[in-house]
Write a protein that holds these residues in place. Structure first.
Motif, mmCIF file in Angstrom:
data_model
loop_
_atom_site.group_PDB
_atom_site.id
_atom_site.type_symbol
_atom_site.label_atom_id
_atom_site.label_comp_id
_atom_site.label_asym_id
_atom_site.label_seq_id
_atom_site.Cartn_x
_atom_site.Cartn_y
_atom_site.Cartn_z
ATOM 1 N N ARG A 112 0.656 -1.145 -0.008
ATOM 2 C CA ARG A 112 0.328 -0.156 -0.166
ATOM 3 C C ARG A 112 1.255 1.318 0.255
ATOM 4 O O ARG A 112 0.547 2.441 -0.807
ATOM 5 N N HIS A 142 2.198 1.759 -3.622
ATOM 6 C CA HIS A 142 1.316 2.426 -4.242
ATOM 7 C C HIS A 142 1.548 4.224 -4.178
ATOM 8 O O HIS A 142 1.077 4.732 -4.744
ATOM 9 N N GLU A 143 0.728 4.355 -2.488
ATOM 10 C CA GLU A 143 1.076 5.768 -2.622
ATOM 11 C C GLU A 143 2.212 6.354 -2.571
ATOM 12 O O GLU A 143 1.571 7.252 -3.171
ATOM 13 N N THR A 180 -1.570 -8.641 -3.015
ATOM 14 C CA THR A 180 -1.052 -7.792 -2.732
ATOM 15 C C THR A 180 -1.476 -7.279 -5.378
ATOM 16 O O THR A 180 -2.372 -7.027 -5.423
ATOM 17 N N LYS A 233 -5.101 -7.576 -5.755
ATOM 18 C CA LYS A 233 -5.985 -5.786 -5.493
ATOM 19 C C LYS A 233 -6.164 -5.433 -6.523
ATOM 20 O O LYS A 233 -6.857 -4.324 -6.255
ATOM 21 N N GLU A 234 -4.245 -5.046 -7.129
ATOM 22 C CA GLU A 234 -4.179 -4.447 -7.328
ATOM 23 C C GLU A 234 -5.427 -4.224 -9.187
ATOM 24 O O GLU A 234 -5.501 -3.620 -9.676
ATOM 25 N N ASP A 287 -6.221 -7.382 1.227
ATOM 26 C CA ASP A 287 -5.777 -5.621 0.943
ATOM 27 C C ASP A 287 -4.425 -5.783 0.948
ATOM 28 O O ASP A 287 -4.111 -6.561 0.500
ATOM 29 N N MET A 288 -3.355 -4.582 -0.078
ATOM 30 C CA MET A 288 -2.498 -4.580 -0.649
ATOM 31 C C MET A 288 -1.863 -5.185 1.030
ATOM 32 O O MET A 288 -1.905 -3.934 1.856
ATOM 33 N N ALA A 304 0.814 -4.336 3.830
ATOM 34 C CA ALA A 304 1.092 -2.985 4.516
ATOM 35 C C ALA A 304 1.692 -3.532 5.359
ATOM 36 O O ALA A 304 1.792 -3.801 6.729
#
Length: 335
Positions: free
Chosen positions: A15, A18-19, A227, A230-231, A324-325, A327
Motif C-alpha cells: 500500500r 502504491h501511495e 497485493t 488487489k491491484e 488488501d495490499m 501494509a
C-alpha cells in the motif's frame, strides 16, 4: 508530505509503495504511458511496437538458495517484459558496488547474470559501474533496463477483464520470500526452501502463442499474490474471489510461514505469475503450464465477478476473508 519520512515499507510493493507512486512520482512525472502503471511500458515506434521496463535490485543477502542478485536481476527484468506480452531482447545493467566487496563475489554475480541471459535468450548491450566508499552502500546493488518486442496483435490489459474470467497461477507461492528470509536470519531451515527465481518468458511465450483468451498477466514479486490481485481488481473495477484450498503453497514454506506468523499470499515470488483468462481456455492453459518445468503445479485459484475492486478469499473453514495490499514491511530487501 512535508514532515513525513521514507520508511522501509515504502519499498515493499504494498500500500505505501502504491501511495508513493501515485501521490509523488505520478504527480511530477505523470503522462499517459506512465499512468497505466503496468510492469512494462508499451510504445509505438516507427511502425513497430516495443516494451521497456526498468528495475533496481537490492536484495539482502546477495546470495541465497536458488539464486543470487545477478540471476534475480535478469529474471526480474525478463519477467516484467514477458507478463506484458513482450518478447525480451536486450538489457542494460548498472552496478553500484561498495568498496571492499570481494572481486570473486562480483565475478560470481556477473557470471550468473551471463548464464541466465543465455538461458533466457537476451543480451546485455550497455552498462555502467560506480564504486562508493565503505559504509555508503550495502555490498552491491544492480539496476537494469529491459527492452522487448511486442507482436502487433497482442493486447493485454486491465480493460479486457470481465466477470466470469478465471484466475490461474503457475505454481507454489512464497518460496522466494521465505528462502531469502531464512538465509538472512539463519533460522536453521534455509536449505529446505529454495527460491523459485526463474525467467518466465519461455512458459509465457508458449501460452500467448497457443491461446487467445488471456486478458492480463502479472508476475507476483513484492507484495505477493494478494497485493497483485488487489491491484488488478482495483484497476479493472471488478471483484476477484479466490479459493484458499486451491492456492498452491509448498509444505516447507507453509510450515515456516505458520511458525513465523506470515501469510504466504503476501510473500514475494520470482518465478510465479498470475493469469486472468476466459473460462473456455482456462483448462487448456493449466494443461500447457503443467507440461512446462516452471508450471508443474499450475492451477485455477479463483474467478472474476462484478464488483468494485475488492479481493475476497474463501477460507478452508467456509468463511470469507477480505484481502488488501500489503501494509508494512515484514520482509525488507527481498528483491
Amino acid at each position: 508530505m512535508e514532515n513525513k519520512l521514507i520508511l522501509l515499507a515504502h519499498g515493499d510493493g504494498g500500500r505505501l509503495t502504491h501511495e508513493l507512486v501515485t501521490g509523488l512520482f505520478l504527480k511530477h512525472f505523470g503522462n499517459d504511458i506512465l499512468a497505466r502503471l503496468t510492469d512494462a511500458a508499451a510504445l509505438q515506434l516507427d511502425g513497430g511496437r516495443i516494451a521497456i521496463t526498468t528495475d533496481a535490485f537490492v536484495i539482502n543477502p546477495p546470495f541465497f538458495p536458488g539464486g543470487d542478485i545477478g540471476k534475480l536481476a535478469v529474471c526480474g527484468t525478463v519477467n516484467d517484459l514477458a507478463v506484458s506480452g513482450a518478447e525480451p531482447r536486450y538489457f542494460t545493467a548498472s552496478f553500484l558496488i561498495e568498496e571492499g566487496f570481494p572481486l570473486a563475489d562480483l565475478e560470481r554475480v556477473v557470471a550468473s547474470m551471463a548464464r541466465t541471459c543465455r538461458e533466457a535468450g537476451v543480451e546485455i548491450i550497455a552498462g555502467d559501474t560506480k564504486v562508493v566508499g565503505r559504509g555508503q552502500l550495502d555490498r552491491i546493488f544492480i539496476n537494469t533496463t529491459g527492452l522487448g518486442c511486442l507482436p502487433p496483435d497482442r493486447d493485454l490489459g486491465y480493460h479486457r477483464i470481465t466477470p466470469g474470467d478465471l484466475v490461474l497461477v503457475n505454481g507454489n507461492l512464497g518460496d522466494h520470500g521465505m528462502a531469502v528470509l531464512a538465509r538472512r536470519e539463519g533460522f536453521g531451515f534455509e536449505d529446505q526452501i529454495v527460491s523459485d527465481c526463474a525467467a518466465l518468458n519461455g512458459i509465457i511465450g508458449e501460452l500467448l502463442r497457443a491461446l487467445r483468451g488471456i486478458k492480463i498477466m502479472r508476475d507476483l514479486t513484492r507484495g505477493g499474490m494478494a497485493t497483485a490481485a488487489k491491484e488488478i481488481a482495483a484497476a479493472a473495477g471488478v471483484d476477484i474471489w479466490l479459493e484458499e484450498q486451491a492456492i498452491p503453497v509448498g509444505a516447507a514454506t507453509r510450515g515456516a510461514a505458520e511458525m513465523l506468523g506470515l501469510d504466504p499470499l503476501y510473500l514475494a515470488n520470482e518465478g510465479k505469475f498470475m493469469t486472468v483468462i476466459t473460462p473456455e481456455e482456462a483448462e487448456d492453459a493449466v494443461a500447457l503450464m503443467r507440461a512446462h518445468p516452471l508450471g508443474r503445479d499450475a492451477c485455477i485459484i479463483g474467478e472474476v465477478r462484478a464488483g468494485r475492486g475488492n479481493v475476497y478469499l474463501k477460507t478452508a473453514l467456509g468463511g470469507t476473508k477480505f484481502l488488501d495490499m500489503l501494509a508494512g514491511a515484514p520482509l525488507p530487501r527481498i528483491c
